[in-house]
Design an enzyme around this catalytic site. Structure first.
Site, PDB file in Angstrom:
ATOM      1  N   HIS A  49      40.239  36.390 -10.002  1.00 63.74           N
ATOM      2  CA  HIS A  49      40.387  37.457 -11.010  1.00 63.74           C
ATOM      3  C   HIS A  49      40.970  38.765 -10.458  1.00 63.74           C
ATOM      4  CE1 HIS A  49      38.401  35.106 -14.040  1.00 63.74           C
ATOM      5  NE2 HIS A  49      37.246  35.064 -13.383  1.00 63.74           N
ATOM      6  N   ASP A  96      32.013  26.057 -12.562  1.00 62.51           N
ATOM      7  CA  ASP A  96      31.408  26.601 -13.795  1.00 62.51           C
ATOM      8  C   ASP A  96      31.949  25.953 -15.062  1.00 62.51           C
ATOM      9  OD1 ASP A  96      33.852  27.815 -13.470  1.00 62.51           O
ATOM     10  OD2 ASP A  96      33.085  29.873 -13.457  1.00 62.51           O
ATOM     11  N   ASP A 104      38.576  26.067 -13.113  1.00 60.35           N
ATOM     12  CA  ASP A 104      37.404  26.922 -13.291  1.00 60.35           C
ATOM     13  C   ASP A 104      37.279  27.226 -14.802  1.00 60.35           C
ATOM     14  OD1 ASP A 104      35.931  29.294 -11.326  1.00 60.35           O
ATOM     15  OD2 ASP A 104      36.217  29.858 -13.423  1.00 60.35           O
ATOM     16  N   HIS A 139      36.795  29.956 -16.207  1.00 56.10           N
ATOM     17  CA  HIS A 139      37.459  31.226 -16.540  1.00 56.10           C
ATOM     18  C   HIS A 139      38.952  31.152 -16.232  1.00 56.10           C
ATOM     19  CE1 HIS A 139      33.191  32.247 -15.568  1.00 56.10           C
ATOM     20  NE2 HIS A 139      33.310  33.007 -16.639  1.00 56.10           N
TER      21      HIS A 139
HETATM   22 ZN   LIG Z   1      34.656  31.032 -13.275  1.00 50.26          ZN
END
Ligand SMILES: [Zn+2]
Length: 311
Positions: free
Chosen positions: A125, A250, A162, A164
């Site tokens: 990120h 995740d 992932d 996200h």
């Molecule tokens: Zn994540």
């Protein structure tokens, strides 16, 4: 890549990104790949190393690197708008994460191994000038710049499973036609960071080199595997010289901060397919990076299933 220095990259014992993530991975790794105290003969263990300031600056701005160093020494406040705490010593810990990813690249490029895995890595990120979502230094972005600068590779494929969206990689390389980006994630309308929609396909000369695959909450392996077919054709057409995989755990069912319902079987499947692509197009050069994951059992299964398929 294994070494307890990696466990120091965390944001407190009670934080979802706590030190137990590394220890959970290590415990399962040792029970699966150490037989009678002997390491599986196909596995080589290498210890972490710290990235230099120059290596961080391959991707990050000098101002941002200096800011992390200063706030990390003080050990208070946040490195972004309130998600990523400036824990004391986080500068040194984050340099271990990046340095270990770069060492794995060196081992692959120098022919010591074909495939590598680093558990505390895939910090996707952070942008060039800021932290975001538990991510201080973006080892994925630095890895891309490092492969280009040190090894003169251009065509790199980044695959991210992932939960996200890998926004720190996507937006920083959005107009880069030599970065093939494929990202399976929970629909941005329902999860942080709220990006990665299907119509985000790249900018300017890079239009058509990015593939965002948002999955509705509760999506299963069956849905994700069906969508993988188009992702694989996309990567195949690009003919990468190096493959990076961010295999965040995740996206498995039972994660406390996300809502997908995949199993580690998807991680195993994607890894096995990428191994084939790596062998076909880039002399078997594939680096997998652990990424997110906040349910310790999911970390154990997803990451070790990835390793099993690399072996
Ligand atoms: Zn994540």
């Amino acid at each position: 890549m294994l070494g307890d220095e990696l466990s120091s990259y965390h944001f407190g014992k009670e934080h979802p990104f706590g030190p137990k993530r590394y220890w959970a991975f290590k415990e399962e790794f040792e029970s699966r790949f150490l037989n009678n105290g002997q390491l599986d003969k196909n596995v080589l263990l290498h210890t972490p190393q710290q990235a230099t300031k120059e290596q961080l600056a391959l991707f990050h701005t000098q101002d941002y690197i200096d800011k992390v160093k200063t706030l990390s020494a003080k050990g208070e406040g946040y490195l972004d708008c309130g998600d990523t705490p400036a824990r004391q010593g986080i500068y040194e810990s984050a340099r271990f994460v990046v340095g270990t990813t770069l060492k794995a690249i060196d081992l692959i490029m120098q022919g010591d191994c074909h495939f590598a895995f680093s558990p505390i890595a895939g910090i996707h990120h952070a942008t060039r000038h800021s932290a975001a979502g538990f991510c201080v230094f973006n080892d994925c972005g630095i890895a891309i710049e490092y492969l280009r600068k040190k090894y003169k590779l251009q065509r790199i494929a980044y695959i991210d499973i992932d939960a996200h969206h890998g926004d720190g990689v996507f937006y920083e390389f959005e107009d880069d036609p030599d970065l093939c980006f494929v990202d399976f994630h929970q629909d941005g309308a329902t999860l942080y960071p709220g990006t990665g929609f299907i119509n985000e396909t790249g900018k300017d000369k890079a239009i058509g080199t990015k593939l965002n695959i948002p999955l509705p909450p509760n999506s299963t392996d069956k849905i994700a595997k069906a969508l993988w077919q188009s992702a694989e054709a996309f990567i195949e057409k690009f003919k990468p010289e190096f493959i990076l995989l961010q295999c965040g755990a995740d996206s498995l069912g039972g994660d406390p901060i996300t809502q997908l319902n995949l199993t580690s079987d998807f991680h195993a499947y994607v890894t096995s397919r990428l191994v084939l692509l790596a062998n076909k197009h880039c002399e078997g050069r594939l680096l997998a990076m652990g990424g997110g994951g906040y349910n310790l059992d999911n970390i154990k299964s997803a990451w070790n299933d990835v390793i099993e398929n690399l072996i």
